[in-house]
Design an enzyme around this catalytic site. Structure first.
Site, PDB file in Angstrom:
ATOM      1  N   ASP A  38      -4.465  -3.091  39.900  1.00 23.69           N
ATOM      2  CA  ASP A  38      -5.558  -2.559  39.375  1.00 23.69           C
ATOM      3  C   ASP A  38      -6.549  -1.734  39.910  1.00 23.69           C
ATOM      4  O   ASP A  38      -6.736  -2.094  41.347  1.00 23.69           O
ATOM      5  CB  ASP A  38      -6.102  -3.244  38.314  1.00 23.69           C
ATOM      6  N   LYS A  58      -5.434   4.061  39.380  1.00 18.77           N
ATOM      7  CA  LYS A  58      -5.575   5.537  39.543  1.00 18.77           C
ATOM      8  C   LYS A  58      -4.423   5.955  40.910  1.00 18.77           C
ATOM      9  O   LYS A  58      -4.977   6.117  41.785  1.00 18.77           O
ATOM     10  CB  LYS A  58      -7.137   5.739  39.654  1.00 18.77           C
ATOM     11  N   MET A 172     -16.943  -6.755  29.394  1.00 17.70           N
ATOM     12  CA  MET A 172     -16.916  -5.294  28.902  1.00 17.70           C
ATOM     13  C   MET A 172     -17.967  -4.971  28.326  1.00 17.70           C
ATOM     14  O   MET A 172     -17.949  -4.262  27.077  1.00 17.70           O
ATOM     15  CB  MET A 172     -15.388  -4.946  28.327  1.00 17.70           C
TER      16      MET A 172
HETATM   17  N1  SAH Z   1      -9.519 -10.798  34.098  1.00 15.18           N
HETATM   18  C1  SAH Z   1     -10.960 -10.272  34.267  1.00 15.18           C
HETATM   19  C2  SAH Z   1     -11.448  -9.537  33.185  1.00 15.18           C
HETATM   20  C3  SAH Z   1     -11.146  -8.249  33.084  1.00 15.18           C
HETATM   21  S1  SAH Z   1     -11.930  -7.402  31.892  1.00 15.18           S
HETATM   22  C4  SAH Z   1     -11.497 -11.570  34.616  1.00 15.18           C
HETATM   23  O1  SAH Z   1     -11.120 -12.671  34.453  1.00 15.18           O
HETATM   24  O2  SAH Z   1     -12.447 -11.555  35.121  1.00 15.18           O
HETATM   25  C5  SAH Z   1     -12.955  -6.266  32.903  1.00 15.18           C
HETATM   26  C6  SAH Z   1     -14.267  -6.798  32.786  1.00 15.18           C
HETATM   27  O3  SAH Z   1     -14.529  -8.247  33.485  1.00 15.18           O
HETATM   28  C7  SAH Z   1     -15.562  -6.073  33.397  1.00 15.18           C
HETATM   29  O4  SAH Z   1     -15.775  -5.204  32.209  1.00 15.18           O
HETATM   30  C8  SAH Z   1     -16.522  -6.813  33.414  1.00 15.18           C
HETATM   31  O5  SAH Z   1     -17.182  -7.406  32.329  1.00 15.18           O
HETATM   32  C9  SAH Z   1     -15.973  -8.357  33.929  1.00 15.18           C
HETATM   33  N2  SAH Z   1     -15.920  -8.263  35.427  1.00 15.18           N
HETATM   34  C10 SAH Z   1     -14.688  -7.981  36.222  1.00 15.18           C
HETATM   35  N3  SAH Z   1     -15.160  -8.237  37.498  1.00 15.18           N
HETATM   36  C11 SAH Z   1     -16.744  -8.527  37.459  1.00 15.18           C
HETATM   37  C12 SAH Z   1     -17.281  -8.892  38.389  1.00 15.18           C
HETATM   38  N4  SAH Z   1     -17.159  -8.895  39.848  1.00 15.18           N
HETATM   39  N5  SAH Z   1     -18.778  -8.916  38.115  1.00 15.18           N
HETATM   40  C13 SAH Z   1     -19.027  -8.869  36.813  1.00 15.18           C
HETATM   41  N6  SAH Z   1     -18.265  -8.565  35.982  1.00 15.18           N
HETATM   42  C14 SAH Z   1     -16.813  -8.375  35.975  1.00 15.18           C
END
Ligand code: SAH
Length: 491
Positions: A38, A58, A172
């Site tokens: 992704d 993308k 999110m």
């Molecule tokens: N599967 C992922 C979450 C995917 S949804 C996990 O377990 O982390 C995507 C959301 O994850 C983003 O909108 C944000 O809220 C969070 N996210 C992912 N990476 C992040 C990071 N490095 N720092 C803060 N939030 C993060």
């Protein structure tokens, strides 16, 4: 290999720092024939792989693949007999649509396995100094999405969430932060409930915006927080003050940078190295030997001067026969490292301290920066010494790109450590050249400003910058110690 079916691994990549993938995930990446990943993933994880790498977020020149298209591509590659890694941010099964992909594979009869990952829901707060549970503070963790696709799912009951207690983590959550925090307050949570937003957790530019439920939306928008970020609500956020690491800007010249960075880490800071000055050795006067001979005492005011003089060993030999004074312990250390005995070290590591320590000496030779403090010269003269002031090096602006980066992202800095008046002047000058002086001043205003000693503090004040701390001992370590005390870092 017709008939052979491949396998798909749904692998969690962790929150961003490439070292936060699991050992199993990394092994599979290296063994894979195909990697589908992704957006938001750290490129470093994808470097030097033998696999075909497909960006399904993308793909250049193509549109973002739909979930259906991703599922089809996984199935197609596996049917070609390939080992496929489907690399996902954080953990694949937490808001990652990993479950959907697993079901599609299952339906198509493709073998698959999930490899869990470090989720941002827990790691981003942790790295900002917020444990999501803590004895006596929070015994529950609720993780929700702040951004629901309208009509797709049963709506989250935010009023009910307000009554759960414990810690609430919203993924999110940037887009709808205003609505969601209001719903929580409507549902009965106090607007004073501590809240924090952690942006890009585990990335080098990780940032934590602190506040309370009632104002975190406002703070997020005024500091321009963008996804990815997690919102944490609950009393555990208070621990950030004690457990969060603070970023310290180190503006010294290249020659002192490595050691300063090491020290700053030891004191619990995240060092941001951004040299604002550079040093240039000057040609010494042709009669420098005679001038050394004539002196009763030779004075060094920085390790830089020692370094430059020691490139000429014949001068060191002459100096060795004189009384040697050093302004402070680092300069003394540099001299001992060259086999020179230091006879005079002032009680206070400053020009004023040196004047005091050198009282009674008649012929004093200063080997120092061309921009050295006039206070030293004036003080010595008025205490009756005959002073020979020989510039050994000059200080200039650094032209280092790290300084520009620092200025652009100045709002990320918690502590600014100024070790000389010239570090102040050249930082401000560069900010002005970049048209970012106001931006820098705002960051200085909200950060902690530390000056190594009174002359540096005077330059800061002259340029309209508030000085928060001057250490008791005028050394870099003294600054770190004082900054640690003042900024709430307990390492
Ligand atoms: N599967 C992922 C979450 C995917 S949804 C996990 O377990 O982390 C995507 C959301 O994850 C983003 O909108 C944000 O809220 C969070 N996210 C992912 N990476 C992040 C990071 N490095 N720092 C803060 N939030 C993060």
């Amino acid at each position: 290999m017709s008939g052979d079916v491949g396998k798909v691994y749904l692998v969690g990549a962790g929150p961003g720092d490439p070292e936060l993938i699991t050992i199993k995930g990394l092994r599979l990446l290296r063994e894979a024939d195909v990697v589908l990943h992704d957006r938001l993933l750290n490129d470093e994880l994808l470097r030097d792989l033998k696999a075909e790498i497909i960006d399904v977020g993308k793909a250049p020149g193509r549109h973002k693949l739909s979930q259906e298209e991703i599922n089809e591509l996984l199935i197609k590659k596996a049917r070609e007999g390939k080992v496929v890694v489907r690399l996902k941010g954080g953990d694949p099964y937490l808001f990652g649509r990993g479950g959907e992909e697993a079901l599609a594979l299952r339906e198509a009869g493709i073998p698959f396995e999930v490899v869990p990952g470090v989720t941002s829901a827990i790691a981003a707060p942790a790295l900002a100094g917020i444990p999501v549970t803590h004895r006596g503070i929070s015994t529950a963790l609720t993780v929700v999405t702040g951004h629901e696709e309208p009509g797709k799912e049963k709506e989250l009951d935010w009023h009910a969430l307000a009554r759960v207690g414990g810690t609430l983590v919203v993924l999110m959550g940037v887009g709808r932060i205003r609505e969601n925090t209001s719903l929580l307050i409507d549902g009965g949570l106090s607007p004073q409930t501590p809240a924090a937003l952690i942006e890009r957790g585990s990335w080098p530019d990780q940032r934590c915006v602190r506040g309370a439920l009632g104002d975190i939306a406002e703070r997020a928008s005024s500091s321009g927080v963008k996804p990815p970020a997690v919102l944490v609500v609950g009393d555990v956020v208070k621990l950030e003050k004690h457990l969060g690491r603070r970023r310290i800007a180190i503006l010294r010249a290249e020659s002192q940078l490595d050691e300063s960075v090491r020290l700053a880490e030891r004191y619990g800071f995240i060092p941001v190295a951004a040299p604002s000055i550079s040093l240039r050795a000057l040609e010494l006067p042709p009669d420098v030997k005679e001038r050394i001979e004539r002196a009763e005492c030779v004075v060094f005011t920085s390790s830089n001067g020692v370094e430059i003089i020691s490139r000429r060993s014949e001068l060191l030999e002459l100096i060795r026969r004189k009384r040697i004074a050093a302004i402070g312990p680092k300069t003394a250390q540099a001299l001992s490292a060259k086999g020179m005995n230091v006879d005079i070290l002032p009680d206070e590591y400053s020009s004023a301290g040196l004047v005091e320590a050198l009282r009674g000496l008649k012929r004093v030779l200063l080997l120092r920066s061309a921009q050295g403090s006039p206070a030293l010269l004036e003080g010595l003269i008025s205490s009756g010494a005959e002073v020979d002031d020989v510039p050994v090096y000059e200080v200039k602006g650094s032209e280092d790109s790290r300084l520009d980066d620092l200025i652009r992202k100045a709002e990320l800095i918690d502590v600014f450590a100024f070790t000389s008046g010239s570090t102040v002047r050249y930082l401000m000058r560069r900010a002005d050249e970049l048209g970012m002086e106001d931006h820098l001043r705002r960051a200085l205003d909200s950060g902690l400003v530390v000056a190594i000693g009174p002359p540096t503090a005077a330059v800061l004040r002259e340029l309209g910058v508030r000085v928060d701390v001057i250490p008791e001992k005028y050394t870099f370590e003294g600054m770190l110690e004082a900054a640690r005390r003042e900024s709430g870092v307990r390492s």
